[in-house]
Design a protein around this motif. Structure first.
Motif, PDB file in Angstrom:
ATOM      1  N   ASP A  83       0.034  -1.691   9.870  1.00  0.00           N
ATOM      2  CA  ASP A  83      -1.282  -1.891  10.462  1.00  0.00           C
ATOM      3  C   ASP A  83      -1.726  -3.353  10.419  1.00  0.00           C
ATOM      4  O   ASP A  83      -2.871  -3.662  10.792  1.00  0.00           O
ATOM      5  CB  ASP A  83      -2.320  -1.035   9.726  1.00  0.00           C
ATOM      6  N   PHE A  84      -0.829  -4.234   9.968  1.00  0.00           N
ATOM      7  CA  PHE A  84      -1.180  -5.641   9.805  1.00  0.00           C
ATOM      8  C   PHE A  84      -0.142  -6.531  10.472  1.00  0.00           C
ATOM      9  O   PHE A  84       1.046  -6.203  10.523  1.00  0.00           O
ATOM     10  CB  PHE A  84      -1.240  -6.010   8.311  1.00  0.00           C
ATOM     11  N   THR A  85      -0.591  -7.673  10.961  1.00  0.00           N
ATOM     12  CA  THR A  85       0.342  -8.693  11.439  1.00  0.00           C
ATOM     13  C   THR A  85       0.875  -9.466  10.236  1.00  0.00           C
ATOM     14  O   THR A  85       0.279  -9.437   9.142  1.00  0.00           O
ATOM     15  CB  THR A  85      -0.338  -9.674  12.397  1.00  0.00           C
ATOM     16  N   TRP A  86       1.980 -10.175  10.440  1.00  0.00           N
ATOM     17  CA  TRP A  86       2.525 -10.955   9.335  1.00  0.00           C
ATOM     18  C   TRP A  86       1.527 -12.018   8.870  1.00  0.00           C
ATOM     19  O   TRP A  86       1.403 -12.279   7.669  1.00  0.00           O
ATOM     20  CB  TRP A  86       3.853 -11.606   9.709  1.00  0.00           C
ATOM     21  N   SER A  87       0.823 -12.649   9.791  1.00  0.00           N
ATOM     22  CA  SER A  87      -0.128 -13.688   9.378  1.00  0.00           C
ATOM     23  C   SER A  87      -1.207 -13.118   8.468  1.00  0.00           C
ATOM     24  O   SER A  87      -1.671 -13.805   7.548  1.00  0.00           O
ATOM     25  CB  SER A  87      -0.755 -14.353  10.609  1.00  0.00           C
ATOM     26  N   GLU A  88      -1.579 -11.868   8.675  1.00  0.00           N
ATOM     27  CA  GLU A  88      -2.544 -11.227   7.779  1.00  0.00           C
ATOM     28  C   GLU A  88      -1.900 -10.896   6.433  1.00  0.00           C
ATOM     29  O   GLU A  88      -2.493 -11.138   5.367  1.00  0.00           O
ATOM     30  CB  GLU A  88      -3.078  -9.951   8.419  1.00  0.00           C
ATOM     31  N   LEU A  89      -0.712 -10.358   6.475  1.00  0.00           N
ATOM     32  CA  LEU A  89      -0.023  -9.999   5.233  1.00  0.00           C
ATOM     33  C   LEU A  89       0.252 -11.227   4.372  1.00  0.00           C
ATOM     34  O   LEU A  89       0.233 -11.142   3.132  1.00  0.00           O
ATOM     35  CB  LEU A  89       1.296  -9.291   5.558  1.00  0.00           C
ATOM     36  N   ALA A  90       0.499 -12.351   5.002  1.00  0.00           N
ATOM     37  CA  ALA A  90       0.818 -13.571   4.264  1.00  0.00           C
ATOM     38  C   ALA A  90      -0.348 -14.066   3.416  1.00  0.00           C
ATOM     39  O   ALA A  90      -0.153 -14.900   2.519  1.00  0.00           O
ATOM     40  CB  ALA A  90       1.262 -14.662   5.241  1.00  0.00           C
ATOM     41  N   THR A  91      -1.548 -13.566   3.668  1.00  0.00           N
ATOM     42  CA  THR A  91      -2.707 -13.986   2.864  1.00  0.00           C
ATOM     43  C   THR A  91      -2.845 -13.170   1.584  1.00  0.00           C
ATOM     44  O   THR A  91      -3.635 -13.534   0.709  1.00  0.00           O
ATOM     45  CB  THR A  91      -4.013 -13.837   3.677  1.00  0.00           C
ATOM     46  N   LEU A  92      -2.099 -12.069   1.473  1.00  0.00           N
ATOM     47  CA  LEU A  92      -2.207 -11.218   0.292  1.00  0.00           C
ATOM     48  C   LEU A  92      -1.443 -11.808  -0.888  1.00  0.00           C
ATOM     49  O   LEU A  92      -0.499 -12.579  -0.730  1.00  0.00           O
ATOM     50  CB  LEU A  92      -1.651  -9.820   0.600  1.00  0.00           C
TER      51      LEU A  92
END
Length: 339
Positions: A83-92
């Motif tokens: 449900d997430f793009t990589w750019s979003e996941l990279a902030t976790l």
């Protein structure tokens, strides 16, 4: 010896810290579990649910992504990688999955970001580790338009990671392994087997899932279900079934409990490794951990689940079986057994 998601007894699993530490502690290979992001990036995570292993629950900007879906017959509620793009996941940031059992590792919560498969390949290349890649929930991912086999082949081609004999691909779904081979990936194929149950690609189950009604701003994909009911994992470990498997895969990898059985003098090892070898299959087992919570009852010392039990005795029994490899969370402990 395969470092299970890195040296995950000492650092949060699937992090750069855990992978590099595994190499320093004497591991031969590292196991990344692979799932897919919404935009088709292979992500290294224990599962596609993020709540257990990242700080996503504390991120208000992602609160509306929390939903419920059924994966491989199990209903789960949380935040899902797809449900997430990589750019979003990279902030976790990552966190220890078992903090009550591994408080020392939990002290590194927040220190590392999530890795992509290509990131892990680069670390493996630098440290000399082989890679044992597990395709997680391949039927689920294929049903939502994220085929892990094709994504694996693409990642390997783009990174030109072609170390001969250094790649193994494993899955609880045998069909995914054949898809990898059909795509020309040069890898050893290993079929993962739980102690009980049936492989997701063989099980008749209603895995239909839709968007979480509580999250109207985000439309989640629909997951189709396998429609063929096949043999159980236990049935696939009979002599006849092992002989058939040997024509299709290189090895089996079984839950550690499968290799033990009660005997007149106490716990003893089963004959599975010997029978698999006779059929032409290698055998791997997972996961060797020293904490009481993960040891067979006969090898626990005291009642605290986080205390280390008689892991030496248990692991010595396994070492005598002639296994192809073992998965461990503490690579240096297995090296002591090998001496």
């Amino acid at each position: 010896m395969i470092a299970h998601r890195g040296a995950s007894g000492w650092a949060p699993e699937h992090t750069e810290t855990a992978v590099r530490l595994a190499a320093q502690l004497g591991a031969d290979a590292v196991e990344p579990d692979l799932v897919a992001s919404r935009d088709g990036v292979l992500v290294v995570r224990h599962d596609n649910e993020l709540g257990e292993t990242t700080d996503i629950a504390s991120r208000p900007e992602f609160a509306d992504r929390r939903r419920t879906q059924t994966i491989d017959g199990t209903e789960l509620t949380g935040w899902f990688v797809e449900d997430f793009t990589w750019s979003e996941l990279a902030t976790l940031r990552t966190r220890e999955r078992l903090p009550q059992l591994r408080p020392a590792s939990a002290r590194r919560d927040g220190a590392d970001p999530i890795l992509r498969f290509t990131d892990l390949l680069a670390i493996a290349d630098e440290t000399g580790l082989d890679v044992v890649a597990e395709l997680k929930h391949p039927s689920h991912h294929a049903a939502i338009g994220l085929p892990l086999d094709a994504m694996l082949a693409d990642a390997l081609a783009r990174t030109r990671w072609i170390a001969p004999g250094a790649l193994t691909v494993e899955s609880f779904e045998e069909s995914a392994l054949h898809q990898v081979r059909a795509l020309g990936v040069d890898a050893r194929l290993v079929y993962l087997m739980e102690a009980d149950g049936t492989a997701p690609d063989l099980r008749l189950a209603d895995d239909a899932a839709g968007p979480d009604a509580s999250a109207p701003t985000y439309a989640a994909p629909t997951c189709a279900a396998p429609t063929y009911a096949g043999p159980t994992y236990a049935e696939q470990r009979t002599d006849t079934a092992l002989a058939r498997l040997a024509r299709r895969v290189d090895a089996i990898s079984v839950a550690k409990s499968v290799l033990f059985e009660p005997g007149s003098g106490g716990l003893r090892t089963s004959d599975l490794v010997e029978r698999a070898r006779a059929a032409g299959l290698g055998t791997i087992t997972w996961t060797l951990r020293p904490e009481n919570a993960f040891l067979e009852p006969a090898h626990r010392l005291g009642e605290h689940p986080a205390a280390w039990g008689d892991w030496q005795r248990e692991w010595m029994l396994l070492a005598e079986l002639g296994l192809e490899a073992v998965f461990v969370d503490h690579p240096e402990l297995w090296r002591r057994i090998e001496r």
